[in-house]
Design an enzyme around this catalytic site. Sequence first.
Site, PDB file in Angstrom:
ATOM      1  N   ARG A  61      22.815 -24.738 -25.484  1.00 56.71           N
ATOM      2  CA  ARG A  61      22.417 -24.976 -24.092  1.00 56.71           C
ATOM      3  C   ARG A  61      22.081 -26.454 -23.950  1.00 56.71           C
ATOM      4  O   ARG A  61      21.329 -27.008 -24.749  1.00 56.71           O
ATOM      5  CB  ARG A  61      21.182 -24.128 -23.773  1.00 56.71           C
ATOM      6  CG  ARG A  61      20.811 -24.125 -22.317  1.00 56.71           C
ATOM      7  CD  ARG A  61      21.697 -23.261 -21.469  1.00 56.71           C
ATOM      8  NE  ARG A  61      21.540 -21.842 -21.740  1.00 56.71           N
ATOM      9  CZ  ARG A  61      22.417 -20.917 -21.333  1.00 56.71           C
ATOM     10  NH1 ARG A  61      23.520 -21.268 -20.669  1.00 56.71           N
ATOM     11  NH2 ARG A  61      22.227 -19.644 -21.615  1.00 56.71           N
TER      12      ARG A  61
ATOM     13  N   GLN B 176      26.554 -25.686 -23.055  1.00 58.96           N
ATOM     14  CA  GLN B 176      26.487 -24.755 -21.927  1.00 58.96           C
ATOM     15  C   GLN B 176      25.382 -25.095 -20.931  1.00 58.96           C
ATOM     16  O   GLN B 176      24.256 -25.422 -21.307  1.00 58.96           O
ATOM     17  CB  GLN B 176      26.310 -23.324 -22.456  1.00 58.96           C
ATOM     18  CG  GLN B 176      27.531 -22.859 -23.223  1.00 58.96           C
ATOM     19  CD  GLN B 176      27.472 -21.426 -23.701  1.00 58.96           C
ATOM     20  OE1 GLN B 176      27.829 -21.146 -24.840  1.00 58.96           O
ATOM     21  NE2 GLN B 176      27.062 -20.485 -22.856  1.00 58.96           N
TER      22      GLN B 176
ATOM     23  N   CYS C 215      31.610 -16.370 -19.647  1.00 53.09           N
ATOM     24  CA  CYS C 215      32.059 -17.623 -19.024  1.00 53.09           C
ATOM     25  C   CYS C 215      32.694 -18.589 -20.032  1.00 53.09           C
ATOM     26  O   CYS C 215      33.750 -19.173 -19.772  1.00 53.09           O
ATOM     27  CB  CYS C 215      30.897 -18.292 -18.315  1.00 53.09           C
ATOM     28  SG  CYS C 215      29.355 -18.243 -19.239  1.00 53.09           S
TER      29      CYS C 215
ATOM     30  N   HIS D  87      30.163 -25.600 -18.229  1.00 60.27           N
ATOM     31  CA  HIS D  87      30.171 -25.377 -19.665  1.00 60.27           C
ATOM     32  C   HIS D  87      31.285 -26.243 -20.274  1.00 60.27           C
ATOM     33  O   HIS D  87      32.433 -26.198 -19.826  1.00 60.27           O
ATOM     34  CB  HIS D  87      30.482 -23.916 -19.986  1.00 60.27           C
ATOM     35  CG  HIS D  87      29.336 -22.976 -19.745  1.00 60.27           C
ATOM     36  ND1 HIS D  87      28.118 -23.358 -19.242  1.00 60.27           N
ATOM     37  CD2 HIS D  87      29.235 -21.635 -19.971  1.00 60.27           C
ATOM     38  CE1 HIS D  87      27.319 -22.299 -19.163  1.00 60.27           C
ATOM     39  NE2 HIS D  87      27.970 -21.243 -19.595  1.00 60.27           N
TER      40      HIS D  87
HETATM   41  N1  HSE Z   1      26.180 -16.111 -21.278  1.00 67.92           N
HETATM   42  C1  HSE Z   1      26.527 -17.288 -20.569  1.00 67.92           C
HETATM   43  C2  HSE Z   1      25.500 -18.340 -20.738  1.00 67.92           C
HETATM   44  C3  HSE Z   1      26.707 -17.082 -19.115  1.00 67.92           C
HETATM   45  O1  HSE Z   1      24.369 -18.007 -21.137  1.00 67.92           O
HETATM   46  O2  HSE Z   1      25.761 -19.491 -20.493  1.00 67.92           O
HETATM   47  C4  HSE Z   1      27.374 -15.841 -18.664  1.00 67.92           C
HETATM   48  O3  HSE Z   1      28.682 -15.654 -19.138  1.00 67.92           O
END
Ligand code: HSE
Length: 365
Positions: free
Chosen positions: A264, A163, A136, A271
Amino acid sequence: MTKNVAIVGWRGMVGSVLMQRMQEEGDLQKVNATLFSTSQKGQKNDFYPECTDTIGDSNNIEELKAMDIIITCQGGDYSKEIYPKLKAANWNGYWIDAASSFRMDEDATIILDPLNMDVIKTDIANGIKKFIGGNCTVSLMLMGLGGLFKEGLVENLVSHTYQAASGAGAAAMMELLKQSNDITSKIDFDAMEALNAEKFVSHMLNSNEINTEKFLAPLSYSLIPWIDSPMENGQTREEWKAMAEANKILRTKNPIAIDGTCVRVPNLRCHSQAFTIRLTKSVELKTIEEIIGSHNDWVEFVPNNKEETLKKLTPAYVSGTHRVPVGRVRKTNFGPLYLNAFSVGDQLLWGAAEPLRRMLMILLD
Ligand code: HSE
């Protein structure tokens, strides 16, 4: 002849978004679509009237073999188990997959058609059958900065990400909301002063009183600078994917170096990314803005001012839409070759479901 299409993993989060998009665009009317499931196999389809009446068995190779195209959002374990069995049974259909398992395979194409339609078409002509949605963050970076890549202006790139919880799945989103609720519901907003409230929040974050089962650390009122598994070079796998997948999507002759820290943050489904881009040559800012803003129908150039940044360069503006705003574009203190930029994108739409449904339409064409 109308193509037989299997849809697997349609009840999950990405699958649900995919189904909604396919309904909105009338995609399901263009094919003979069958829902496949393990838990509901053989049952009547009461979910999507555009699909065939009976739900297929997603583990039944004979049933799947009757399909021209299989789209799966079921996850990597399913793909790794079922695809080899289908090939062993001489199935020669197209496999469109949201999971990462096959992305870097030589006989697989990572799909993001606004960026690599030429690659997709060449690969179809060359008999490639595995078409896989990209990570993503990578897809959203390319949707935002596509113009710079197309013009050959990116020498290398740093992307630090912000993210959303949805990248870790539906249960993780709920965990974030619950953490916030478990903390905030205990705050007496009339009686507590800010510093005391913060002390209480810190206490909660470091206690066993909030659930951290999915993220393994509190995310609400915090952040986690680690996504996915460790790589030997010190990157996380999420960080490693940026360079590996972007270069594969663009099919670059000389790989463009891309690196950064993936973080995160307590957002639900968008994102965001902060970029430092080393340009291959110095280009006027005005030209750069035009190149970025005109690359595709979804990128929105946001002028570098406070008012428009607050209005448009945020998850609040983007969530649930296909918009990919790019702003904070400016030259930096490092010199005229170094550009700053920031982008936001919906992780479940352009970041996951949209390239899959578009790939189906490309195959129908
Ligand atoms: N790996 C990405 C995430 C989501 O953890 O935000 C999937 O593409």
